[in-house]
Enzyme design. Structure first.
Site, PDB file in Angstrom:
ATOM      1  N   LYS A 157      14.416  32.848   4.424  1.00  0.00           N
ATOM      2  CA  LYS A 157      13.409  33.911   4.280  1.00  0.00           C
ATOM      3  C   LYS A 157      12.480  33.566   3.125  1.00  0.00           C
ATOM      4  O   LYS A 157      12.917  33.397   1.981  1.00  0.00           O
ATOM      5  CB  LYS A 157      14.082  35.259   4.029  1.00  0.00           C
ATOM      6  CG  LYS A 157      13.098  36.423   4.003  1.00  0.00           C
ATOM      7  CD  LYS A 157      13.816  37.746   3.784  1.00  0.00           C
ATOM      8  CE  LYS A 157      12.837  38.913   3.892  1.00  0.00           C
ATOM      9  NZ  LYS A 157      11.718  38.817   2.945  1.00  0.00           N
ATOM     10  N   ASP A 186       9.540  34.255   0.394  1.00  0.00           N
ATOM     11  CA  ASP A 186       9.263  35.426  -0.438  1.00  0.00           C
ATOM     12  C   ASP A 186       7.858  35.334  -1.006  1.00  0.00           C
ATOM     13  O   ASP A 186       7.649  35.091  -2.190  1.00  0.00           O
ATOM     14  CB  ASP A 186      10.304  35.492  -1.562  1.00  0.00           C
ATOM     15  CG  ASP A 186      10.232  36.807  -2.325  1.00  0.00           C
ATOM     16  OD1 ASP A 186       9.587  37.747  -1.828  1.00  0.00           O
ATOM     17  OD2 ASP A 186      10.817  36.880  -3.418  1.00  0.00           O
ATOM     18  N   PHE A 230      37.000  47.709  34.781  1.00  0.00           N
ATOM     19  CA  PHE A 230      36.260  48.362  35.864  1.00  0.00           C
ATOM     20  C   PHE A 230      36.715  49.825  35.934  1.00  0.00           C
ATOM     21  O   PHE A 230      37.915  50.103  35.929  1.00  0.00           O
ATOM     22  CB  PHE A 230      36.532  47.655  37.181  1.00  0.00           C
ATOM     23  CG  PHE A 230      35.621  48.066  38.304  1.00  0.00           C
ATOM     24  CD1 PHE A 230      34.363  47.519  38.433  1.00  0.00           C
ATOM     25  CD2 PHE A 230      36.043  48.992  39.241  1.00  0.00           C
ATOM     26  CE1 PHE A 230      33.530  47.883  39.480  1.00  0.00           C
ATOM     27  CE2 PHE A 230      35.214  49.365  40.289  1.00  0.00           C
ATOM     28  CZ  PHE A 230      33.953  48.814  40.411  1.00  0.00           C
ATOM     29  N   GLY A 244      25.967  33.823  42.723  1.00  0.00           N
ATOM     30  CA  GLY A 244      25.536  33.995  44.096  1.00  0.00           C
ATOM     31  C   GLY A 244      24.253  34.784  44.272  1.00  0.00           C
ATOM     32  O   GLY A 244      23.528  35.097  43.326  1.00  0.00           O
TER      33      GLY A 244
END
Length: 816
Positions: free
Chosen positions: A237, A239, A581, A685
């Site tokens: 990061k 600055d 499920f 599929g």
């Protein structure tokens, strides 16, 4: 009075054998009415506004310089008329001469009076429009009523409310600190340095294309942990000041994150940018100090105030040679940026930051150990978005935030104007007190701050603690400071705060508390607990990402799957933990979710169904990732209205095999007079499906599907099987017809899948299917790229078909 007579006082006040100022013997040729503003460091720093009229320059000394804020009235003292050629003057007037000090040509351009000038000067109200490099739009000069014995003519300079106005009190004078004529600072003019290369000239790179306009930059969301997985890369990061560099004909323009033109403030970078080999470009990056002493941000403040060297870290490319690249993935944009900057010296003014792909937690730990502020995590496949989102995330090692300065406590120490600053942040329209900051100040900080302060009688805070208010001097809340601190107390106050510098690139009204994503969030009014929990670790996608996705696609899902019984795949702790499920909601799901009672062999059970986007979001809040539906609607569960063939390949088969099978299935159905659609499932599929009129019951539909699958398998036994047996599926595609019976389910179009990478089941046209590289190429993270397209599933739903006797007879002949 003739123009020479009007210059009599001007000439009487100057010794032209000593001062380099023009006598005014000849006027330069000009078109239209010119104006200029000269920054003048005389006994007191001020800005001289000069308007061409009747052969001279009408002049006012604006004591604090022009302000773009319409509520700010700046004192403007009328001075003697100046000659027209004074509009080009820049230099140093000797110390002992009238007006001794440095003069910078700070702005120049054309002006247009809005009304009769002579009448305006006589009545004390002059309205006009400026078209300068820095001052634009409407302005007004208003003469003040003179006090008894007062000899000078005092006016007020006021900005009109228009598109050029701003609530940044000193935005113009703070943003522009170099000459429009020579590019020099006041110190460089005083030292007699040569003019800089004018930035208006095209660079060595041949930048002759149309220069792109400013665009809003992409911003990162603060999170409390770095995502893992190869779908992310990580950068240190920076600055400094965010900066968009626009290149093209006319030379570089450098914009802050809020669209301010800081080409003058960042002038040392313009020459290097102008040399890049392109016709035009728009680059995103960060301006830093070349030499870091202490914190990077305070070093940048020093470099800007003292003329130190700057570095531009370019980390993204938004446009190149007239081509918009924002929709390209980050990897493609980075590759083009690297080619553009291939010949740039490694240690020069232009640089590209390094990145590491994957290993986010390890990169973050190393960055913190090295003393960095944190890291930025970017999704490699994501397009560039001009807003804050979760495709870019920031993880901080230290606590750094922006605060609004709204007062100060006076100091009793000699030479120190204040002991601490009183800080706040906005919560909606309220400025909330956040505590004091009394350390981290350098000598130049005291000078800069006291020059920028504007006092007021009452506090701007919604409420300030009595202890803080005692003896405080209240300020207009227009200055933004960067502060480093150890933590916030329980009541939200800064603890052990250290001042880092002023942020001129961010309006005070945008300063709010920034907290990592955790706790709670809301999507479509639905409360999302633990929004930062990673559901798809390899993709770095959180529970909130999933809820927002369903909030976006929920309306289309409801059009397709609304009022059908739902079954769910739930992963309450994400993919890395247990998933299961679930058919029935039980007592755990919110009562607001609609339910339908369904007769089953063991009695009657409730199922959920969804008719509004917030229903899908509420299920995501409960840990649901996948949604599966019946082939019939709630009002008649015994009459199906769609038929699905799931083409499920054996492990050894390729995507090309599956895709060819889908087209063959389509063609076989077409031979029976039935139109079908395709759905890539997000797995291995494809679903080939067709809409039906509700004229047949389940037994008939099931028999049709079974017969059709067996016909396909018998015709090409080496390619297809209609039997679920694993042994008989080896090297073949199983045409799964078993989804066409009461109680069986199939994936909902646009449902996410509980699989690594967060794939999505998506309807596609047959033309799209032909060009797809994989059945799981559509991802939740890329919804912006594909969801805007028209939905082929909805289009086919209107073409209802009947399994009539003729269709069954055709199929029987094929089976025979």
């Amino acid at each position: 009075m003739t123009a020479p007579d009007r210059l009599k006082r001007y000439r009487e006040m100057r010794d032209f054998s000593k001062t380099p100022e023009p006598r005014g013997s000849s006027a330069p040729a000009r078109s239209g009415l010119s104006f200029c503003v000269q920054k003048h460091a005389a006994t007191r720093l001020h800005y001289d506004l000069r308007l061409e009229w009747d052969g001279v320059l009408l002049s006012w000394a604006v004591t604090r310089g022009p302000s773009p804020d319409p509520s700010e009235k700046r004192l403007a003292v009328r001075t003697e008329d100046h000659p027209l050629d004074y509009g080009d003057f820049e230099g140093t007037i000797p110390k002992d001469e009238y007006g001794g000090g440095t003069v910078m040509l700070w702005d120049t351009g054309q002006w247009e009076p809005l009304g009769d000038v002579a009448e305006g000067l006589d009545e004390g109200k002059l309205k006009f429009r400026l078209q300068g490099e820095r001052m634009t739009g409407g302005w007004t000069l208003v003469r003040m009523r003179p006090k008894k014995g007062e000899t000078r003519e005092n006016w007020l300079l006021i900005k009109e409310r228009d598109s050029a106005a701003s609530d940044d009190l000193d935005g113009l004078t703070a943003d522009f600190e170099t000459s429009v004529k020579t590019g020099r600072s006041m110190d460089e003019i005083a030292q007699g340095r040569k003019p800089r290369s004018k930035r208006e000239k095209p660079g060595r790179g041949g930048q002759t294309g149309r220069r792109p306009g400013y665009r809003k930059p992409q911003l990162a969301t603060l999170v409390d942990a770095a995502p893992d997985g190869d779908e992310w890369w990580h950068e240190i990061k920076l600055d400094g000041y965010r900066c968009l560099a626009s290149l093209g004909k006319g030379g570089p323009r450098l914009y802050t994150r809020n669209g301010k033109d800081w080409s003058d403030k960042f002038a040392p970078l313009c020459e290097a940018l102008a040399a890049l080999p392109c016709k035009s470009a728009l680059i995103d990056g960060e301006v830093m100090a070349a030499r870091i002493e202490g914190s990077a941000f305070s070093s940048l403040q020093t470099a800007l105030s003292e003329g130190g060297d700057l570095v531009y870290f370019a980390f993204d490319l938004l446009a190149l040679d007239g081509v918009d690249l924002q929709r390209e993935p980050l990897t493609a944009r980075r590759a083009q940026l690297e080619r553009l900057m291939a010949d740039v010296p490694k240690s020069g003014a232009l640089r590209i930051p390094d990145y590491v792909r994957g290993h986010g937690p390890d990169v973050f730990a190393a960055a913190c150990k090295a003393g960095a502020e944190g890291i930025i995590c970017k999704r490699v496949a994501a397009p560039y978005s001009g807003r804050r989102g979760r495709d870019w995330r920031k993880v901080k090692c230290t606590r750094r935030q922006e605060f609004v300065i709204a007062g100060y406590a006076p100091s009793d120490k000699k030479g120190r104007p204040f002991s601490s600053l009183l800080m706040g942040q906005y919560e909606g329209d309220r400025l909330v007190y956040r505590g004091r900051v009394g350390t981290g100040f350098k000598e130049r900080d005291f000078e800069e701050l006291t020059r920028a302060f504007t006092t007021r009688r009452t506090p701007a805070f919604d409420a300030a603690p009595r202890g803080a208010a005692r003896g405080a001097v209240w300020l207009r809340p227009n200055l933004v400071a960067e502060v480093e601190f150890t933590e916030l107390t329980d009541d939200g106050h800064i603890r052990h705060g250290a001042y880092q510098g002023l942020r001129r690139d961010k309006p005070a009204r945008e300063v709010a508390m920034e907290t990592p994503e955790s706790g709670e969030a809301k999507v479509l009014g639905v409360r999302i607990s633990s929004p930062g929990r990673e559901v798809f670790p390899s993709a770095g996608l959180t529970k909130l990402d999933l809820a927002e996705y369903y909030g976006r696609v929920g309306e289309r899902m409801a059009q397709i799957a609304g009022r059908r019984p739902l079954s769910l795949v739930r992963c309450p702790s994400g993919l890395q933990k247990e998933c299961f499920f679930q058919k029935h909601p039980g007592t755990t799901f919110p009562n607001g979710l609609p339910r339908v009672a369904v007769k089953e062999s063991g009695g009657t059970e409730d199922y959920l169904y969804a008719t509004r986007p917030e229903h899908w979001v509420a299920c995501a809040q409960m840990g649901a990732i996948e949604f599966h539906i019946w082939g019939a609607r709630n009002d008649n569960l015994d009459r199906p209205d769609r038929l699905v063939f799931d083409l499920d390949p054996d492990e050894g088969l390729s995507w090309a095999d599956v895709r060819r099978a889908a087209f063959d299935t389509r063609d076989r159905l077409a031979d029976l007079g039935l139109a079908s659609g395709a759905l890539v499932t997000g797995g291995k599929g494809v679903h080939v499906w067709l809409p039906l009129r509700r004229t047949r019951e389940w037994d008939t539909v099931k028999l049709f599907a079974k017969t059709f699958a067996h016909v396909m398998a018998e015709a090409e036994p080496d390619r297809f099987t209609a039997t679920m047996s694993k042994a008989k599926r080896k090297g073949r595609i199983f045409i799964d017809w078993l989804r066409n019976q009461r109680g069986a389910t199939a994936i909902v179009p646009y449902s996410a899948r509980a699989r690594p990478g967060a794939p999505v089941a998506r309807p596609v046209t047959w033309e799209e299917l032909r060009s797809l590289d994989a059945p799981n190429g559509y991802r939740l993270a890329g919804v912006a790229d594909w969801f805007a397209d028209a939905c082929p599933y909805l289009g086919l739903m209107d073409d209802l078909q009947t399994l009539d006797n003729g269709t069954v007879e055709k199929l029987s002949r094929l089976a025979g």
